[in-house]
Design a protein around this motif. Structure first.
Motif, PDB file in Angstrom:
ATOM      1  N   ILE A 136      42.812  -6.659  26.469  1.00 39.20           N
ATOM      2  CA  ILE A 136      44.138  -5.835  26.590  1.00 39.20           C
ATOM      3  C   ILE A 136      45.391  -6.761  27.625  1.00 39.20           C
ATOM      4  CG2 ILE A 136      43.672  -4.259  28.655  1.00 39.20           C
ATOM      5  CD1 ILE A 136      44.440  -2.562  26.865  1.00 39.20           C
ATOM      6  N   SER A 137      44.974  -6.883  28.557  1.00 43.35           N
ATOM      7  CA  SER A 137      45.688  -7.430  29.613  1.00 43.35           C
ATOM      8  C   SER A 137      46.244  -8.936  28.980  1.00 43.35           C
ATOM      9  CB  SER A 137      44.462  -8.412  30.976  1.00 43.35           C
ATOM     10  OG  SER A 137      44.064  -9.339  30.857  1.00 43.35           O
ATOM     11  N   ASN A 194      41.436  -5.846  35.279  1.00 41.42           N
ATOM     12  CA  ASN A 194      42.975  -5.754  34.111  1.00 41.42           C
ATOM     13  C   ASN A 194      43.217  -4.260  33.695  1.00 41.42           C
ATOM     14  OD1 ASN A 194      42.728  -7.958  32.362  1.00 41.42           O
ATOM     15  ND2 ASN A 194      40.721  -6.703  31.450  1.00 41.42           N
ATOM     16  N   ILE A 195      42.996  -3.491  34.670  1.00 35.49           N
ATOM     17  CA  ILE A 195      43.129  -1.467  33.992  1.00 35.49           C
ATOM     18  C   ILE A 195      43.867  -1.339  35.764  1.00 35.49           C
ATOM     19  CG2 ILE A 195      42.606   0.376  34.787  1.00 35.49           C
ATOM     20  CD1 ILE A 195      39.794   0.102  33.378  1.00 35.49           C
ATOM     21  N   SER A 196      43.889  -2.057  36.577  1.00 40.78           N
ATOM     22  CA  SER A 196      44.644  -2.236  37.875  1.00 40.78           C
ATOM     23  C   SER A 196      45.757  -2.903  37.519  1.00 40.78           C
ATOM     24  CB  SER A 196      43.533  -3.279  38.578  1.00 40.78           C
ATOM     25  OG  SER A 196      44.309  -3.030  39.705  1.00 40.78           O
ATOM     26  N   ASP A 197      45.819  -4.381  37.335  1.00 39.26           N
ATOM     27  CA  ASP A 197      46.449  -5.077  36.224  1.00 39.26           C
ATOM     28  C   ASP A 197      47.870  -3.378  35.458  1.00 39.26           C
ATOM     29  OD1 ASP A 197      45.938  -6.732  37.579  1.00 39.26           O
ATOM     30  OD2 ASP A 197      45.486  -8.166  36.061  1.00 39.26           O
ATOM     31  N   MET A 198      47.302  -3.147  35.058  1.00 36.44           N
ATOM     32  CA  MET A 198      47.987  -1.973  34.010  1.00 36.44           C
ATOM     33  C   MET A 198      48.509  -1.145  34.737  1.00 36.44           C
ATOM     34  SD  MET A 198      46.080  -1.423  30.656  1.00 36.44           S
ATOM     35  CE  MET A 198      44.496  -2.123  30.795  1.00 36.44           C
ATOM     36  N   LYS A 206      48.723   6.618  30.839  1.00 39.72           N
ATOM     37  CA  LYS A 206      48.123   6.834  32.199  1.00 39.72           C
ATOM     38  C   LYS A 206      46.462   7.461  31.562  1.00 39.72           C
ATOM     39  CE  LYS A 206      48.157   9.067  36.650  1.00 39.72           C
ATOM     40  NZ  LYS A 206      46.387   9.157  37.040  1.00 39.72           N
ATOM     41  N   GLU A 207      46.657   8.481  30.509  1.00 40.62           N
ATOM     42  CA  GLU A 207      45.233   9.040  29.856  1.00 40.62           C
ATOM     43  C   GLU A 207      44.436   8.316  29.988  1.00 40.62           C
ATOM     44  OE1 GLU A 207      48.421  10.696  30.130  1.00 40.62           O
ATOM     45  OE2 GLU A 207      48.192  12.328  31.294  1.00 40.62           O
ATOM     46  N   TYR A 208      44.441   7.586  29.108  1.00 36.07           N
ATOM     47  CA  TYR A 208      44.096   6.835  28.106  1.00 36.07           C
ATOM     48  C   TYR A 208      43.541   5.559  28.967  1.00 36.07           C
ATOM     49  CZ  TYR A 208      43.006   3.628  24.391  1.00 36.07           C
ATOM     50  OH  TYR A 208      41.811   2.163  23.188  1.00 36.07           O
ATOM     51  N   ILE A 209      44.270   4.920  29.775  1.00 38.28           N
ATOM     52  CA  ILE A 209      43.613   4.281  30.672  1.00 38.28           C
ATOM     53  C   ILE A 209      42.538   4.697  31.590  1.00 38.28           C
ATOM     54  CG2 ILE A 209      44.489   3.068  32.560  1.00 38.28           C
ATOM     55  CD1 ILE A 209      47.308   2.323  30.602  1.00 38.28           C
ATOM     56  N   ASP A 210      43.283   5.308  32.044  1.00 40.34           N
ATOM     57  CA  ASP A 210      42.457   7.205  33.050  1.00 40.34           C
ATOM     58  C   ASP A 210      40.531   6.961  32.468  1.00 40.34           C
ATOM     59  OD1 ASP A 210      43.771   6.945  34.981  1.00 40.34           O
ATOM     60  OD2 ASP A 210      44.176   8.905  34.348  1.00 40.34           O
ATOM     61  N   ASN A 211      40.848   6.934  31.132  1.00 39.90           N
ATOM     62  CA  ASN A 211      39.550   6.712  30.599  1.00 39.90           C
ATOM     63  C   ASN A 211      38.760   5.800  29.672  1.00 39.90           C
ATOM     64  OD1 ASN A 211      39.712   9.482  30.425  1.00 39.90           O
ATOM     65  ND2 ASN A 211      40.570   9.835  27.978  1.00 39.90           N
TER      66      ASN A 211
END
Length: 169
Positions: free
Chosen positions: A11-12, A139-143, A109-114
């Motif tokens: 993903i990143s 990766n999540i932080s980068d998103m 944003k909700e998908y990333i939180d999940n």
């Protein structure tokens, strides 16, 4: 679970893209992946040609491949469409010029939180290594940083519906 991890690892490397129209691009000049991703938001649903090296093909169906540019920093997923029936494993390492339609997938944003919650649950259950967990959370932080920098409430991932390709080497 394995699919989630594989998805999160890649993903990143991707930026968002999606669309329904297949508009011809006025530029016939092939673009390097870095060049394409720099203007991807302007090329969604346009037919473009991108040049890159195949790093992976889907073993089971052959319907996907991943390509990188000269810098090998960014990659692009290509889905087999049009004249492309499958991507053969023999293509790994080959330089291709792939023509197709650039697409966008938006992760909310909700998908990333999940995603983050799932990684933390796997970490708590010790079903993920510390190294993999750190990579996923990075990766999540980068998103999230990308979303903030671009003032978006979603993260964009770009990919291509490949219509045809030519081996260049």
């Amino acid at each position: 679970m394995k699919q989630f991890l594989l998805f999160a690892v890649f993903i990143s490397a991707f930026f968002a893209c999606s669309g329904n129209k297949n508009q011809a691009d006025t530029s016939a000049t092939p673009l390097e992946i870095d060049q394409l991703l720099a203007v991807a938001d302007q090329k969604i649903d346009h037919t473009v040609t991108v040049v890159g090296y195949v790093t992976h093909t889907c073993k089971h169906s052959g319907k996907k491949c991943f390509i990188v540019g000269e810098s090998q920093e960014l990659s692009l997923r290509v889905e087999a469409q049009g004249e492309i029936e499958t991507f053969s494993p023999e293509l790994i390492g080959s330089k291709l010029a792939i023509t197709g339609t650039l697409k966008e997938q938006q992760l909310s944003k909700e998908y990333i939180d999940n995603m983050e919650n799932e990684v933390k649950l796997m970490q708590a259950g010790e079903t993920i290594s510390e190294e993999a967990c750190a990579t996923e959370l990075s990766n999540i932080s980068d998103m999230r940083k990308w979303m903030k920098d671009h003032n978006k409430d979603y993260y964009s991932m770009y990919y291509m519906d490949g219509l045809k390709y030519e081996v260049l080497n």
